[in-house]
Design a protein around this motif. Structure first.
Motif, PDB file in Angstrom:
ATOM      1  N   LEU A 150       0.188  25.364  12.382  1.00 42.22           N
ATOM      2  CA  LEU A 150       0.613  26.260  13.468  1.00 42.22           C
ATOM      3  C   LEU A 150      -0.474  27.279  13.767  1.00 42.22           C
ATOM      4  O   LEU A 150      -0.735  27.610  14.914  1.00 42.22           O
ATOM      5  CB  LEU A 150       1.898  26.999  13.091  1.00 42.22           C
ATOM      6  N   LEU A 151      -1.087  27.803  12.713  1.00 39.13           N
ATOM      7  CA  LEU A 151      -2.160  28.784  12.874  1.00 39.13           C
ATOM      8  C   LEU A 151      -3.321  28.314  12.008  1.00 39.13           C
ATOM      9  O   LEU A 151      -3.190  28.214  10.791  1.00 39.13           O
ATOM     10  CB  LEU A 151      -1.673  30.173  12.407  1.00 39.13           C
ATOM     11  N   LEU A 152      -4.436  27.995  12.653  1.00 40.46           N
ATOM     12  CA  LEU A 152      -5.571  27.447  11.917  1.00 40.46           C
ATOM     13  C   LEU A 152      -6.798  28.346  12.039  1.00 40.46           C
ATOM     14  O   LEU A 152      -7.055  28.914  13.099  1.00 40.46           O
ATOM     15  CB  LEU A 152      -5.939  26.062  12.458  1.00 40.46           C
ATOM     16  N   ALA A 153      -7.530  28.454  10.932  1.00 35.41           N
ATOM     17  CA  ALA A 153      -8.849  29.087  10.971  1.00 35.41           C
ATOM     18  C   ALA A 153      -9.858  27.964  11.121  1.00 35.41           C
ATOM     19  O   ALA A 153      -9.933  27.062  10.286  1.00 35.41           O
ATOM     20  CB  ALA A 153      -9.101  29.865   9.686  1.00 35.41           C
ATOM     21  N   LEU A 154     -10.635  28.012  12.179  1.00 35.67           N
ATOM     22  CA  LEU A 154     -11.502  26.876  12.487  1.00 35.67           C
ATOM     23  C   LEU A 154     -12.504  26.593  11.368  1.00 35.67           C
ATOM     24  O   LEU A 154     -12.773  25.437  11.051  1.00 35.67           O
ATOM     25  CB  LEU A 154     -12.233  27.114  13.807  1.00 35.67           C
ATOM     26  N   CYS A 166      12.268  21.490  18.574  1.00 37.16           N
ATOM     27  CA  CYS A 166      11.323  21.618  19.683  1.00 37.16           C
ATOM     28  C   CYS A 166      10.360  20.432  19.667  1.00 37.16           C
ATOM     29  O   CYS A 166       9.822  20.057  18.622  1.00 37.16           O
ATOM     30  CB  CYS A 166      10.565  22.934  19.572  1.00 37.16           C
ATOM     31  N   ALA A 167      10.148  19.853  20.845  1.00 37.07           N
ATOM     32  CA  ALA A 167       9.381  18.616  20.952  1.00 37.07           C
ATOM     33  C   ALA A 167       7.919  18.821  20.569  1.00 37.07           C
ATOM     34  O   ALA A 167       7.253  17.913  20.096  1.00 37.07           O
ATOM     35  CB  ALA A 167       9.475  18.067  22.376  1.00 37.07           C
ATOM     36  N   ASP A 168       7.420  20.019  20.768  1.00 37.17           N
ATOM     37  CA  ASP A 168       6.058  20.347  20.364  1.00 37.17           C
ATOM     38  C   ASP A 168       6.069  21.829  20.012  1.00 37.17           C
ATOM     39  O   ASP A 168       7.080  22.502  20.212  1.00 37.17           O
ATOM     40  CB  ASP A 168       5.073  20.046  21.503  1.00 37.17           C
ATOM     41  N   ALA A 169       4.976  22.323  19.482  1.00 38.24           N
ATOM     42  CA  ALA A 169       4.963  23.733  19.094  1.00 38.24           C
ATOM     43  C   ALA A 169       3.671  24.372  19.540  1.00 38.24           C
ATOM     44  O   ALA A 169       2.644  23.697  19.674  1.00 38.24           O
ATOM     45  CB  ALA A 169       5.131  23.858  17.582  1.00 38.24           C
ATOM     46  N   PRO A 170       3.712  25.670  19.766  1.00 40.67           N
ATOM     47  CA  PRO A 170       2.492  26.385  20.117  1.00 40.67           C
ATOM     48  C   PRO A 170       1.547  26.404  18.914  1.00 40.67           C
ATOM     49  O   PRO A 170       1.995  26.588  17.788  1.00 40.67           O
ATOM     50  CB  PRO A 170       2.962  27.809  20.435  1.00 40.67           C
ATOM     51  N   GLN A 171       0.269  26.207  19.176  1.00 41.41           N
ATOM     52  CA  GLN A 171      -0.717  26.200  18.090  1.00 41.41           C
ATOM     53  C   GLN A 171      -1.754  27.276  18.349  1.00 41.41           C
ATOM     54  O   GLN A 171      -2.324  27.358  19.438  1.00 41.41           O
ATOM     55  CB  GLN A 171      -1.395  24.828  18.017  1.00 41.41           C
ATOM     56  N   LEU A 172      -1.968  28.099  17.335  1.00 41.44           N
ATOM     57  CA  LEU A 172      -2.869  29.233  17.475  1.00 41.44           C
ATOM     58  C   LEU A 172      -4.127  28.958  16.656  1.00 41.44           C
ATOM     59  O   LEU A 172      -4.049  28.577  15.493  1.00 41.44           O
ATOM     60  CB  LEU A 172      -2.140  30.465  16.932  1.00 41.44           C
ATOM     61  N   HIS A 174       5.385  35.442  11.684  1.00 42.31           N
ATOM     62  CA  HIS A 174       5.836  34.100  11.325  1.00 42.31           C
ATOM     63  C   HIS A 174       4.643  33.141  11.222  1.00 42.31           C
ATOM     64  O   HIS A 174       4.539  32.364  10.270  1.00 42.31           O
ATOM     65  CB  HIS A 174       6.829  33.578  12.354  1.00 42.31           C
ATOM     66  N   TYR A 175       3.752  33.219  12.185  1.00 43.92           N
ATOM     67  CA  TYR A 175       2.584  32.335  12.157  1.00 43.92           C
ATOM     68  C   TYR A 175       1.689  32.651  10.952  1.00 43.92           C
ATOM     69  O   TYR A 175       1.166  31.750  10.305  1.00 43.92           O
ATOM     70  CB  TYR A 175       1.809  32.429  13.481  1.00 43.92           C
ATOM     71  N   GLY A 176       1.521  33.933  10.667  1.00 41.76           N
ATOM     72  CA  GLY A 176       0.698  34.332   9.520  1.00 41.76           C
ATOM     73  C   GLY A 176       1.282  33.820   8.215  1.00 41.76           C
ATOM     74  O   GLY A 176       0.542  33.369   7.329  1.00 41.76           O
ATOM     75  N   GLU A 177       2.595  33.866   8.067  1.00 40.02           N
ATOM     76  CA  GLU A 177       3.238  33.354   6.859  1.00 40.02           C
ATOM     77  C   GLU A 177       3.138  31.833   6.799  1.00 40.02           C
ATOM     78  O   GLU A 177       2.890  31.245   5.758  1.00 40.02           O
ATOM     79  CB  GLU A 177       4.711  33.774   6.798  1.00 40.02           C
ATOM     80  N   ARG A 178       3.367  31.186   7.929  1.00 38.07           N
ATOM     81  CA  ARG A 178       3.316  29.728   7.954  1.00 38.07           C
ATOM     82  C   ARG A 178       1.916  29.227   7.568  1.00 38.07           C
ATOM     83  O   ARG A 178       1.769  28.167   6.965  1.00 38.07           O
ATOM     84  CB  ARG A 178       3.703  29.225   9.355  1.00 38.07           C
ATOM     85  N   ALA A 179       0.896  30.027   7.937  1.00 39.12           N
ATOM     86  CA  ALA A 179      -0.477  29.606   7.630  1.00 39.12           C
ATOM     87  C   ALA A 179      -0.719  29.543   6.126  1.00 39.12           C
ATOM     88  O   ALA A 179      -1.684  28.945   5.672  1.00 39.12           O
ATOM     89  CB  ALA A 179      -1.483  30.559   8.276  1.00 39.12           C
ATOM     90  N   ARG A 180       0.151  30.149   5.335  1.00 37.01           N
ATOM     91  CA  ARG A 180      -0.002  30.079   3.874  1.00 37.01           C
ATOM     92  C   ARG A 180       0.562  28.782   3.312  1.00 37.01           C
ATOM     93  O   ARG A 180       0.399  28.498   2.123  1.00 37.01           O
ATOM     94  CB  ARG A 180       0.733  31.241   3.208  1.00 37.01           C
ATOM     95  N   VAL A 181       1.276  28.015   4.137  1.00 36.31           N
ATOM     96  CA  VAL A 181       1.858  26.764   3.661  1.00 36.31           C
ATOM     97  C   VAL A 181       0.790  25.670   3.726  1.00 36.31           C
ATOM     98  O   VAL A 181       0.255  25.395   4.803  1.00 36.31           O
ATOM     99  CB  VAL A 181       3.080  26.372   4.515  1.00 36.31           C
TER     100      VAL A 181
END
Lengths: 444, 529, 331
Positions: B184-188, B119-125, B172-179
């Motif tokens: 993909l998922l950021l805490a500001l 995918c050329a870009d990804a959704p960011q939460l 998936h986003y919650g797990e990825r945030a542990r990497v």
């Protein structure tokens, strides 16, 4: 008549039972807990030789290259004719050059080239890359308590059965990222290999080597009580069996007095005035170096069951232990200034498995304004307090007991995780209260 | 914390405003992130109270559960959330580029290159704080096992298909945030704290309002004063002027404002149900609508300040130039997104409740590798981060004072030149340890030979990236007078050994996991109080 | 003394308080766990801690009502003694225990204590945070374990007065809602570590009288005192503030104000001090880093100067990033 504790017989009984279970038992695994200096290496070499003699193909899994090379050398020393394979990485200098002098040791980076040899030895990391080979009938996993569960997962399909040997009191393996999400799972990848193994195979026979041949009678009870509360061990020697004496009498200084105290009792605490300092506290570092200098200058001689007469206490029989690398570097520099060269100075991690006559230890909590989990870890203190055959001298700033009281352990608790004993906070208090009976206060 | 960040914190105290601890932005930000500011109900796991979501800072979508204990209202909220989030995710799923991936050929067992889609870009939460990430995981967990009417016609409270689907994406986003280093998922609050040090503790930095007050205080005011007000100032009704970023709410809000409003809503609902004719029903519906509207206003009043703060924080971050390797890590995030897209398309079941042994070990290995990668990349991208590594003795910088040509001992002479670097840093490499410098973005290795001049000079032997010839290729060696920076850590990470497949889990780890399409969560009437 | 009221009177009200939603749900959950004579609770104790024992069929739930804390403690002790010999299951709902703390009795009220058929005693702690797929918030479980360990110690004091002394189990039962439901589930928690730490702390605890003796004559914490006298009174009690206090103590905001006013580096976090040696104030650290004060041979000072030099070198030419954001910050 009371039964007399015969350490040699006790140890032999334990070893026989272990070998019986390993060679003729029905279980796929055997676990052996070995406290400091209890003859773990001797056991591993003997089990390897007996398995080889019985015609059972054996792989040996150790954790570091140094451990692997050491095992190869020990095996060759016991049986120079035994065909041994040393599986190594493809990095530069992958093994100790001393192995090149051993005619029956074949070295290769490919497991296939070592096929058919009686014993093949490598690190867990290298074994993990071995694929598509016929599994070995037997494996010996050395330092299994320092191996992570995921490392065992990567190699366990390479063998049918295994003997797991290690010291549960030393430093636990760790992960550089959080692994809380798997806490409580039987196969938590960050747990020790033995924890996972026993969680899935609780019926496996578990043995314990009951005698420390390294620790003197003055040290075994403290180390056993503080760090192995549920699996006690004894010293292989009695109170009169070892002696440390110095030709040059004390000059009355703090270092000399603490040396005399340690020579007499096996323990010494050189306590400097309370002060908050950075890790590389110059006064404490200098005090450590002075103690070492005086140990060498005073013409020490160690008498033990190993030799008929006293053996000179030379630099190679002394070690300095610290918690951090920068502390070790500072001590090395201070020793160099005093013209001391050959003394081993290292962190607890790197001193694991080593043995000396006298150790001089920088207390992990000395001068600290706070006590972190790292500094309270029992394994670290256990390693530092259990490397010596004769005496251990701890150098520390006053005030550690108060520091501990200000930082009671308020660790989080994960459901389903077996509680590991002892608690670092508790063990630190126990060691400190024992050391305080051998305290020499000194203001440099 | 390194002394360099400690100094930054202390300077922040002294100057009254936050100080930089990074000179570039170490996380990729997409052009169109989806911001979500959720609120939860106190005392109950996974009972959302409401949320502000959207990609347009001026037009957030307000979602509210007027009675959080009501299962049907809760599910309606989740379905509505899916209506916002899934189209956003889908909008990235179709735009792909061709890429190559190494795979093991099932027949030959050899590694082969396979042409695949990326995918050329990804959704960011983006969520306000770390607790928000936990809440995303909790929502994902609560939704992904929900049964649809199609899967199980008998199921009480069947869910619309998009609800379990959203659950899988949030998981998936919650797990990825542990990497480490993933975006993909950021805490500001985490991202802001990575770039600025405030004059308060890292614990207090988790309050978004206080953190922003330090970084960007209102004109003419000190960060300390503004942070204190953000933290504690209450209005005449005892309500916090800057409400917490959630998902938890302030007890004073629950007790004084929300509880009476929910009571009013419950009363209106009961009254409506008891209406005896159409006219009465119309009246009572009006009261119910008004009661619901009041709760919506309350939720909006608690989430809107945080919503604005999140966008303010994103502005601050966007003003920093992006670090050189952030795009590399974002590409990994895109692979992660594409991979999950493919699993969903392939009809694979939802992620299990707990990982099996092999999955857990693989995740841990990946995260350790990414942690090492992140630390190396951030240092290479940012002199301020490298300064911390230099202070720790893990890198050294200085001027080349001498380059002496030398050759290796092999049959064919290969260049092994000796380079001397004068440095004020104090690295402590072991004998023959490897050190690395970046040469056109690729690491060049050298061997530590020794110290000279009481540690001020470091002598190195360059061992690679000099070409195949007897003479090093032009530009492959530093020259006398060059400024160089060598690290004791590697710049690139090797892949670890391949673990067995889950169906080959060894006996030491319990053998292969059982067949596992996980059962749905038990649903009982007792759940609803 | 009520620390929250005191904090408000000092002008630094705490952010503590409980949402009535959490309160109601917590109460409802505990009531559900203990419903039907504690049938579900006893079932969980049997299943998780003592599966060998005969299953509970309608355990006894003695009345523990009495007047005053001393009366209730005595009633609890009596009920425990009576239940121990019966060979059946007994649930003590909100018993009251007394623990000797530095010479004074502290009264403790566990959620429940269960007496097993073999006469052993178990502490039960009921919490309203969930166990999700078998795991729970480790910080909260840790707090529950420390709390339970105190109850275990108090029970051991009661047991010591019974002959023969019954066994107080060191594994407590933690009961929580399961997943997203309001149904109870439970987990055994070994509190031996927490118990031994608490025991050591109690042994070493400064006697309360000693704190009292060291206070200036006439010190009084009555919240209606004038603020300046109240502040003076509170400041006469030694306390060391660290940010962790914020989530644990009602007076933390007050202590934080004091720590900040004193320029203490610990107000920025305990771990900060690790590398600062004897330097404890923000001003002294910055002065040392800038070379204005401090002994260059002190490794802390030397490291600070190196850090300051490296930092300014790295920031050279880079202005502190300051975005021109228009958004409105919290007022």
């Amino acid at each position: 008549m009371t039964a007399v504790f015969d350490p040699g017989a006790e140890a032999a009984r334990a070893t026989d039972a272990i070998l019986r279970d390993t060679l003729r038992g029905t279980h796929r695994g055997v676990v052996v807990d070995s406290p400091p200096g209890a003859g773990k290496s001797t056991l591993v070499v003997r089990a390897a030789l007996e398995l080889a003699a019985a015609g059972r193909p054996l792989m040996v899994i150790a954790q570091t290259n140094a451990q692997v090379d050491d095992l190869v050398l020990r095996l060759a020393e016991k049986n120079p004719d035994l065909p041994v394979g040393r599986l190594h990485s493809s990095d530069a200098d992958p093994y100790d050059k001393a192995l090149d002098d051993l005619p029956n040791v074949r070295k290769s980076a490919k497991a296939g080239e070592l096929a058919g040899l009686d014993v093949v030895i490598s690190t867990a990391a290298k074994w993990a890359h071995v694929k598509g080979v016929e599994p070995w009938g037997h494996a010996i996993v050395d330092e299994a308590y320092q191996m992570r569960s995921d490392a065992l997962l990567a190699v366990a399909n390479l063998f049918e059965r295994a003997l797991f040997v290690g010291d549960p009191g030393q430093l636990d393996p760790f992960a550089i990222v959080g692994s809380e999400q798997w806490a409580g799972l039987s196969y938590d990848p960050s747990a020790s290999a033995v924890t996972t193994l026993l969680a899935h195979n609780p019926e496996l026979p578990q043995h314990r080597l009951p005698v420390s041949w390294r620790l003197p009678a003055s040290a075994a009870p403290l180390v056993s009580d503080a760090f192995y509360p549920f699996t006690p061990f004894r010293s292989g020697t009695g109170h009169g069996d070892r002696r440390l004496a110095f030709a040059v009498p004390s000059d009355g200084s703090g270092p000399d007095r603490v040396i005399d105290e340690a020579a007499e009792s096996g323990w010494g605490l050189l306590e400097l005035p309370a002060r908050h300092t950075p890790r590389t506290d110059p006064e404490v570092v200098r005090a450590l170096a002075l103690v070492v200098r005086r140990l060498l200058d005073r013409g020490g001689a160690a008498t033990s069951e190993r030799s008929d007469g006293p053996v000179p206490l030379t630099a190679d029989r002394i070690a300095v232990g610290t918690a951090h690398r920068d502390q070790a570097a500072a001590v090395r520099a201070a020793l160099a200034e005093l013209g001391v060269q050959e003394v081993t100075v290292d962190t607890a991690n790197r001193l694991q498995g080593r043995e000396f006559d006298v150790t001089v230890v920088l207390h992990p909590l000395s001068g600290r304004p706070d006590a972190t989990a790292f500094h309270l870890e029992t394994g670290r203190l256990c390693v530092l307090a259990s490397r010596h055959r004769h005496a251990c001298i701890v150098v520390c700033r006053s005030g550690v007991a108060d520091l501990l009281d200000d930082h009671p352990s308020t660790e989080p608790v994960q459901l389903g995780v077996m509680v590991k004993f002892p608690d670092g906070w508790e063990a630190n208090h126990a060691v400190l209260s024992h050391l305080s009976e051998h305290r020499v206060r000194w203001e440099p | 914390m390194s002394l360099i960040s400690t100094l930054a914190r202390l300077e922040a105290v002294e100057t009254g405003r936050a100080q930089p601890v990074a000179t570039v932005r170490h996380r990729h930000l997409t052009g169109r992130p989806l911001v979500c500011v959720p609120l939860t109900t106190a005392g109950e796991a996974g009972a959302p109270l409401g949320a502000l979501v959207g990609t347009d800072r001026d037009a957030p979508r307000l979602l509210v559960v007027p009675q959080p204990r009501d299962r049907d209202l809760r599910f309606a909220f989740l379905a509505e959330l899916a209506d916002v989030v899934l189209p956003y995710i889908d909008s990235y799923a179709a735009d792909v580029e061709a890429a190559e991936r190494s795979e093991t050929d099932p027949e030959t067992g050899k590694r082969v290159k396979v042409e695949v889609e990326l995918c050329a870009d990804a959704p960011q939460l983006i969520v306000p704080s770390r607790a928000g990430i936990d809440f995303v995981r909790l929502l994902g967990r609560s939704m992904r096992f929900r049964r649809t009417a199609e899967q199980d016609p008998e199921a009480p409270h069947p869910a619309p298909p998009r609800v379990p689907l959203l659950g899988r994406w949030l998981t998936h986003y919650g797990e990825r945030a542990r990497v480490p280093g993933s975006a993909l998922l950021l805490a500001l609050t985490d991202v802001l704290s990575r770039h600025w040090a405030t004059g308060q503790s890292s614990l207090e930095d988790q309050h978004l309002g206080a953190l922003l007050a330090w970084i960007d205080p209102p004109e003419g005011e000190s960060g300390a004063g503004a942070a204190l007000r953000a933290e504690l100032l209450r209005d005449g009704r005892g309500q916090l002027v800057c409400p917490p970023a959630g998902p938890a709410t302030d007890p004073a809000f629950d007790n004084k404002l929300l509880a009476p409003a929910i009571e009013r809503y419950d009363r209106a609902r009961t009254a409506l149900a008891a209406a005896e004719d159409g006219v009465e029903a119309d009246d009572r519906l009006g009261e119910l609508t008004a009661a619901e509207q009041h709760i919506r206003e309350l939720v909006a009043s608690r989430t809107r300040p945080t919503w604005d703060a999140v966008w303010q924080g994103l502005d601050l971050l966007r003003a920093l130039p992006e670090g050189g390797h952030a795009a590399d890590r974002w590409t990994r995030d895109r692979w992660s997104f594409t991979g999950h897209r493919d699993r969903v398309l392939a009809g694979e079941p939802p992620q299990p409740r707990r990982d099996d042994a092999v999955t857990a070990a693989n995740k841990l290995a990946t995260r350790e590798r990414e942690q090492a990668r992140l630390e190396a990349q951030e240092a290479l991208d940012d002199p301020l981060v490298m300064a911390g590594r230099r202070l720790a003795g893990e890198a050294f910088a200085g001027e080349v004072t001498d380059v002496v040509m030398a050759y290796g001992e092999g049959r064919r002479p290969v260049p092994r030149p000796l380079v001397t670097v004068r440095t004020d840093d104090r690295p402590q490499p072991a004998e023959r340890a490897r050190v690395y410098r970046s040469l056109g973005g690729r690491p060049q290795a050298a061997e530590f030979v020794g110290h000279e001049d009481d540690g001020a000079l470091v002598v190195l032997r360059i061992v690679d990236k000099m070409g195949r010839g007897k003479e090093p290729e032009p530009g492959s060696l530093p020259e006398k007078g060059d400024r160089v920076c060598f690290t004791l850590f590697e710049h690139e990470q090797r892949g670890g050994a391949k673990l067995p497949d889950p169906e080959e889990t060894p006996w030491t780890h319990g053998g292969p996991p059982g067949d596992g399409s996980p059962p749905p969560d038990a649903v009982t009437e007792e759940d609803v109080l | 003394m009520n620390k929250a009221t005191l904090a408000s009177a000092l002008g630094s009200p705490s952010a503590f308080g409980q949402s009535q939603f959490a309160f109601m749900r917590g109460n409802a959950f505990e009531a559900r766990v203990k419903a039907d004579g504690g049938a579900e609770l006893l079932r969980l104790v049997h299943e998780r801690l003592d599966p060998e024992a005969p299953p509970p069929k309608g355990g006894a739930v003695p009345d523990l009502g009495a007047s005053g804390p001393e009366g209730r403690t005595a009633r609890t002790a009596l009920a425990l003694r009576e239940a121990t010999g019966t060979g059946g299951w007994t649930l003590l709902d909100h018993p009251l225990l007394a623990l000797d703390v530095a010479g004074s009795p502290a009264f403790l009220e566990p959620d429940a204590v269960v007496v097993h058929p073999d006469g052993s005693w178990t502490v039960v702690e009921i919490k309203s945070f969930p166990m999700l797929d078998g795991s729970a918030d480790a910080a909260k479980v840790g707090a529950a374990a420390r709390q339970s360990a105190v109850y275990v110690l108090a029970l051991e004091q009661v047991a010591a007065h019974v002959d023969p002394a019954p066994r107080v189990r060191h594994t407590v039962l933690l009961v929580c809602p399961k997943d997203f439901s309001n149904l109870p589930t439970a987990s055994a928690v070994d509190v031996r570590k927490q118990r031994s730490v608490t025991r050591r702390q109690l042994e070493r605890l400064t006697r309360i009288e000693e704190i009292a003796d060291s206070l200036p004559e006439g010190t009084c914490f009555a919240p209606d005192l004038p603020p300046d006298r109240l502040t003076a009174a509170v400041e006469s009690v030694p306390a060391t503030y660290a940010p962790e206090c914020l989530s644990a103590c009602e007076l933390a905001f007050h202590c934080r104000d004091r720590a900040r006013a004193q320029d203490a580096v610990t107000s920025l976090g305990r771990s900060l001090r690790a590398e600062l040696g004897g330097l404890t104030t923000v001003g002294s650290v910055l002065a040392a880093a800038r070379g204005e004060s401090g002994d260059p041979d002190d490794p802390a000072v030397a490291a600070l100067r190196r850090a300051a030099a490296l930092r300014s070198e790295a920031l050279g030419g880079v202005a502190a990033p300051r975005a021109a954001a228009e958004a409105v910050p919290c007022p």
